[in-house]
Design a protein around this motif. Structure first.
Motif, short mmCIF file in Angstrom:
data_model
loop_
_atom_site.label_atom_id
_atom_site.label_comp_id
_atom_site.label_asym_id
_atom_site.label_seq_id
_atom_site.Cartn_x
_atom_site.Cartn_y
_atom_site.Cartn_z
N GLY A 120 0.82 -1.21 0.00
CA GLY A 120 0.00 0.00 0.00
C GLY A 120 0.85 1.26 0.00
N HIS A 121 1.92 1.23 0.79
CA HIS A 121 2.82 2.38 0.87
C HIS A 121 3.47 2.66 -0.48
CE1 HIS A 121 5.60 5.28 2.55
NE2 HIS A 121 6.60 4.60 2.04
N GLN A 122 3.91 1.62 -1.16
CA GLN A 122 4.56 1.82 -2.46
C GLN A 122 3.54 2.15 -3.54
OE1 GLN A 122 7.32 -1.25 -3.50
NE2 GLN A 122 7.86 -0.29 -5.42
N ALA A 123 2.37 1.54 -3.49
CA ALA A 123 1.35 1.75 -4.52
C ALA A 123 0.76 3.16 -4.47
CB ALA A 123 0.24 0.72 -4.37
N ILE A 124 0.61 3.70 -3.29
CA ILE A 124 -0.02 5.02 -3.15
C ILE A 124 0.79 6.11 -3.86
CG2 ILE A 124 1.01 5.81 -0.98
CD1 ILE A 124 -2.72 5.90 -1.75
N LEU A 125 2.06 5.86 -4.11
CA LEU A 125 2.90 6.83 -4.83
C LEU A 125 2.42 7.04 -6.26
CD1 LEU A 125 6.40 5.55 -3.63
CD2 LEU A 125 5.10 7.51 -2.73
N TYR A 126 1.64 6.10 -6.78
CA TYR A 126 1.17 6.17 -8.16
C TYR A 126 -0.26 6.70 -8.29
CZ TYR A 126 5.29 3.46 -9.31
OH TYR A 126 6.58 3.05 -9.47
N ILE A 127 -0.83 7.22 -7.23
CA ILE A 127 -2.23 7.65 -7.24
C ILE A 127 -2.45 8.84 -8.18
CG2 ILE A 127 -2.15 9.27 -5.29
CD1 ILE A 127 -4.87 6.62 -5.93
N GLN A 128 -1.42 9.58 -8.51
CA GLN A 128 -1.56 10.71 -9.43
C GLN A 128 -0.92 10.41 -10.79
OE1 GLN A 128 -0.21 14.27 -7.52
NE2 GLN A 128 -1.91 14.29 -6.10
N HIS A 129 -0.86 9.14 -11.13
CA HIS A 129 -0.29 8.73 -12.42
C HIS A 129 -1.08 9.35 -13.55
CE1 HIS A 129 1.16 6.02 -15.59
NE2 HIS A 129 2.16 5.75 -14.78
N THR A 130 -0.44 9.62 -14.67
CA THR A 130 -1.12 10.26 -15.80
C THR A 130 -2.14 9.34 -16.47
OG1 THR A 130 0.69 9.60 -17.27
CG2 THR A 130 0.80 11.81 -16.33
N ASN A 131 -1.97 8.04 -16.35
CA ASN A 131 -2.89 7.09 -16.99
C ASN A 131 -4.03 6.75 -16.03
OD1 ASN A 131 -3.91 4.29 -17.70
ND2 ASN A 131 -2.62 4.73 -19.47
N TRP A 132 -5.26 6.85 -16.49
CA TRP A 132 -6.41 6.60 -15.62
C TRP A 132 -6.54 5.12 -15.25
CZ3 TRP A 132 -10.69 3.60 -16.68
CH2 TRP A 132 -10.87 3.20 -18.02
#
Length: 128
Positions: free
Chosen positions: A98-110
């Motif tokens: 969860g800690h590592q995944a949350i870094l991608y919450i603002q990724h450009t791809n929906w």
């Protein structure tokens, strides 16, 4: 791989090399070829299900590659990635995932953002 793992004597012979093999396979998850990528994800799933690998050695690299692969346009690839990530969450450390995944919450791809929401929710549920 399936035929090797079906026989217990061959499975035991393969086990010392399983972690190194995982490190080798991870590089093919991000391949642009659909069949190569899907095969690499399925082999990773198999190794995780059989609990044959020391996941900690490649954990961050594996999570990063899998999450980036959520941007693939093919649904079957994204589903395979979600399945693999689900195994990582259930079998290993949900809070670390969860800690590592949350870094991608603002990724450009929906697709990535949508997958991250599912995976973070899954890791919170599994952890509690």
């Amino acid at each position: 791989l399936n035929s090797i793992l079906a026989q217990s004597d061959k499975k035991m012979a393969f086990m010392p090399y399983a972690t190194a093999f995982l490190g080798f396979i991870i590089q093919y998850i991000k391949d642009i070829n659909f069949k190569i990528s899907l095969t690499a994800i399925n082999i990773t799933n198999k190794l995780l299900v059989l609990n044959m690998v020391a996941v900690n050695k490649y954990y961050k690299q594996m999570v990063t590659v899998l999450i980036e692969k959520l941007s693939d346009s093919k649904v079957i690839i994204r589903q395979a990635v979600l399945k693999c990530c689900g195994l990582l969450i259930k079998s290993y450390q949900p809070s670390m995932f969860g800690h590592q995944a949350i870094l991608y919450i603002q990724h450009t791809n929906w697709h990535v953002r949508e997958g991250i929401l599912h995976l973070v929710a899954n890791s919170l549920i599994v952890q509690s």
